[in-house]
Scaffold this active site. Structure first.
Site, PDB file in Angstrom:
ATOM      1  N   ASP A 190       4.134 -19.210  13.384  1.00 38.13           N
ATOM      2  CA  ASP A 190       4.040 -20.456  13.689  1.00 38.13           C
ATOM      3  C   ASP A 190       5.179 -21.352  12.731  1.00 38.13           C
ATOM      4  O   ASP A 190       5.648 -22.280  12.891  1.00 38.13           O
ATOM      5  CB  ASP A 190       2.918 -21.252  13.750  1.00 38.13           C
ATOM      6  CG  ASP A 190       2.169 -21.018  15.052  1.00 38.13           C
ATOM      7  OD1 ASP A 190       2.272 -21.791  15.941  1.00 38.13           O
ATOM      8  OD2 ASP A 190       1.363 -19.950  15.277  1.00 38.13           O
ATOM      9  N   ARG A 204       1.078 -24.638  24.157  1.00 38.84           N
ATOM     10  CA  ARG A 204       0.859 -24.456  22.591  1.00 38.84           C
ATOM     11  C   ARG A 204       1.881 -22.987  22.627  1.00 38.84           C
ATOM     12  O   ARG A 204       2.440 -22.708  23.624  1.00 38.84           O
ATOM     13  CB  ARG A 204      -0.410 -23.824  22.706  1.00 38.84           C
ATOM     14  CG  ARG A 204      -1.211 -23.023  23.592  1.00 38.84           C
ATOM     15  CD  ARG A 204      -2.016 -21.916  23.304  1.00 38.84           C
ATOM     16  NE  ARG A 204      -1.591 -20.933  22.460  1.00 38.84           N
ATOM     17  CZ  ARG A 204      -0.927 -19.941  22.722  1.00 38.84           C
ATOM     18  NH1 ARG A 204      -0.544 -19.760  23.949  1.00 38.84           N
ATOM     19  NH2 ARG A 204      -0.596 -19.048  22.127  1.00 38.84           N
ATOM     20  N   GLY A 205       1.908 -22.598  21.319  1.00 39.30           N
ATOM     21  CA  GLY A 205       2.959 -21.539  20.887  1.00 39.30           C
ATOM     22  C   GLY A 205       4.116 -21.944  20.464  1.00 39.30           C
ATOM     23  O   GLY A 205       4.653 -23.172  21.185  1.00 39.30           O
ATOM     24  N   ARG A 241       1.192 -31.403  15.772  1.00 34.06           N
ATOM     25  CA  ARG A 241       0.471 -29.886  15.115  1.00 34.06           C
ATOM     26  C   ARG A 241       1.323 -29.975  14.076  1.00 34.06           C
ATOM     27  O   ARG A 241       2.356 -28.894  14.026  1.00 34.06           O
ATOM     28  CB  ARG A 241       0.335 -28.968  16.419  1.00 34.06           C
ATOM     29  CG  ARG A 241      -0.556 -29.114  17.265  1.00 34.06           C
ATOM     30  CD  ARG A 241      -0.653 -27.811  18.222  1.00 34.06           C
ATOM     31  NE  ARG A 241      -1.813 -26.950  17.285  1.00 34.06           N
ATOM     32  CZ  ARG A 241      -2.028 -25.785  17.528  1.00 34.06           C
ATOM     33  NH1 ARG A 241      -1.636 -25.316  18.719  1.00 34.06           N
ATOM     34  NH2 ARG A 241      -2.931 -25.181  16.873  1.00 34.06           N
ATOM     35  N   LYS A 243      -1.579 -17.424  13.870  1.00 40.67           N
ATOM     36  CA  LYS A 243      -3.082 -17.892  14.174  1.00 40.67           C
ATOM     37  C   LYS A 243      -4.179 -17.129  13.242  1.00 40.67           C
ATOM     38  O   LYS A 243      -3.734 -15.906  13.032  1.00 40.67           O
ATOM     39  CB  LYS A 243      -3.216 -16.947  15.677  1.00 40.67           C
ATOM     40  CG  LYS A 243      -4.726 -17.377  16.176  1.00 40.67           C
ATOM     41  CD  LYS A 243      -4.924 -18.766  16.209  1.00 40.67           C
ATOM     42  CE  LYS A 243      -4.265 -19.668  17.095  1.00 40.67           C
ATOM     43  NZ  LYS A 243      -4.864 -21.203  17.217  1.00 40.67           N
TER      44      LYS A 243
END
Length: 385
Positions: free
Chosen positions: A256, A67-68, A101, A267
């Protein structure tokens, strides 16, 4: 089912950086694989997850094993290279990876970059091996560029902090996880705090727990401890009392997706911090590579925000390693059966609440659409030269 398996490794000493890289390409005798540090098992266990095909990587992305934003771009590029090297349909794999995602623009960027390299090689007459090699070279180049960008962002970010807050002794509040676990280097926002720590100007890193998946508690605290940083963990809803007590000098977060107008998707929980920071006259700083800027998304309202499963809110998930007799990964209900949950993975902060955006190409403040265009143009010039 996607073919994947896990391997464990030993812990390093608490003040060292993680011994296991967040992502690496490997070529064992049975064929090339993409190896990930499984973030769902941290901090209890450092374990590697080995993906042999794109569906396995898609599952790893969706379950947050990897993730990230920057790291997702790197993973996506390697995923395309993996599909090419293994003889799978590259375009099919690319589409599946890019959509794993939807909010994280870096993921699609990395995927399309490796896909374009593969297509160009095929169009140029390359054979199977040559085209796969072109995709892998594109992924490796992106990986190296991100590591370099991380170091430059850290330098720009600390210079900005020192300018805004002369005298050092910075007390930084951060949200979610933005360190080496999300990057080809040492991260985005966390990399700034880490550089401040190394230069003796970090007094305290305040770490938001980051509910419901606790990336702050599980991952940022893990990285801070390994680097010997002075840090304190807090629940997300305790941040307001910190601001009121004058204990926060600056807020540093990652991103993101950054829309063309400067709206920042990060987030969930980031937007409330921006509101608190504005009220208390505290700088709210976003640290992200230029690849996180999406000129095709005009404004914050146009950002697609991923909605995750309600059980992440209605249950507390036990760590992936067994604890006190609980099954690894099992959910512990905290709400009545049948409770509906609102669980967006991200929220959007408007540009007027962002003090500055720090990128590898420099600092943008105030945040404007025109400034973002200039930053992106500068990045393209650097890439081409």
């Amino acid at each position: 089912m996607a073919d994947q398996y896990a391997q464990s490794s030993e812990h390093t000493r608490p003040t060292e950086l993680p011994a296991i890289p967040s992502i690496r390409w490997d070529e064992p005798p049975e064929g090339p694989v993409l190896v990930l540090l499984d973030q769902t098992r941290l901090p209890g266990e450092e374990s590697e997850l080995v993906c042999t095909d794109a569906p396995a990587l898609v599952e790893a992305i969706r379950t947050l094993a990897v993730r990230g934003a920057p790291l997702l771009g790197i993973a996506g590029a390697y995923g395309v290279a993996l599909a090419a090297a293994r003889g799978f349909d590259v375009d099919e794999a690319a589409d599946a990876l890019a959509g794993a995602r939807p909010t994280a623009v870096n993921l699609a960027y990395g995927v399309r970059r490796a896909q374009a390299a593969h297509r160009a090689a095929v169009a140029g007459g390359a054979d199977f091996r040559g085209a796969a090699g072109a995709a892998l070279s594109a992924a490796r180049a992106l990986h190296a560029e991100d590591a370099e960008a991380s170091a430059r962002m850290a330098a720009h970010g600390l210079a900005l902090l020192d300018e805004l807050l002369p005298g050092g002794g910075h007390r930084i509040l951060t949200h979610c996880n933005t360190g080496a676990l999300v990057s080809g280097g040492e991260g985005t926002a966390f990399a700034v705090a880490l550089k401040a720590h190394r230069e003796g100007s970090l007094r305290k890193l305040w770490v938001d727990e980051t509910r419901p998946l606790l990336q702050g508690a599980r991952l940022t605290a893990y990285e801070a401890a390994r680097n010997g940083m002075a840090y304190t963990l807090l629940t997300d809803n305790a941040a307001g009392s910190l601001f009121a007590a004058g204990e926060v000098d600056a807020v540093l977060i990652g991103a993101d997706r950054i829309a063309a107008d400067g709206s920042v998707a990060n987030k969930v929980g980031s937007y409330p911090l921006a509101v608190l920071a504005r009220y208390h006259h505290v700088p709210f700083i976003v640290v992200a590579p230029v690849t996180t800027v999406d000129p095709e998304t005009p404004d914050g309202a146009s950002i697609e925000v991923e909605q995750r499963a309600g059980q992440e809110v209605t249950e507390v998930t036990a760590p992936q390693v067994p604890v006190a007799g609980r099954d690894a990964g099992g959910g512990i209900p905290v709400a009545p059966l049948g409770t509906q949950a609102y669980n967006p993975a991200f929220d959007v902060t408007p540009p007027e609440l962002v003090t500055a955006i720090v990128t590898e190409e420099g600092v943008l403040s105030p945040v404007t659409a025109e400034g973002l265009v200039e930053l992106c143009a500068r990045s393209r010039q650097v890439t081409i030269s």
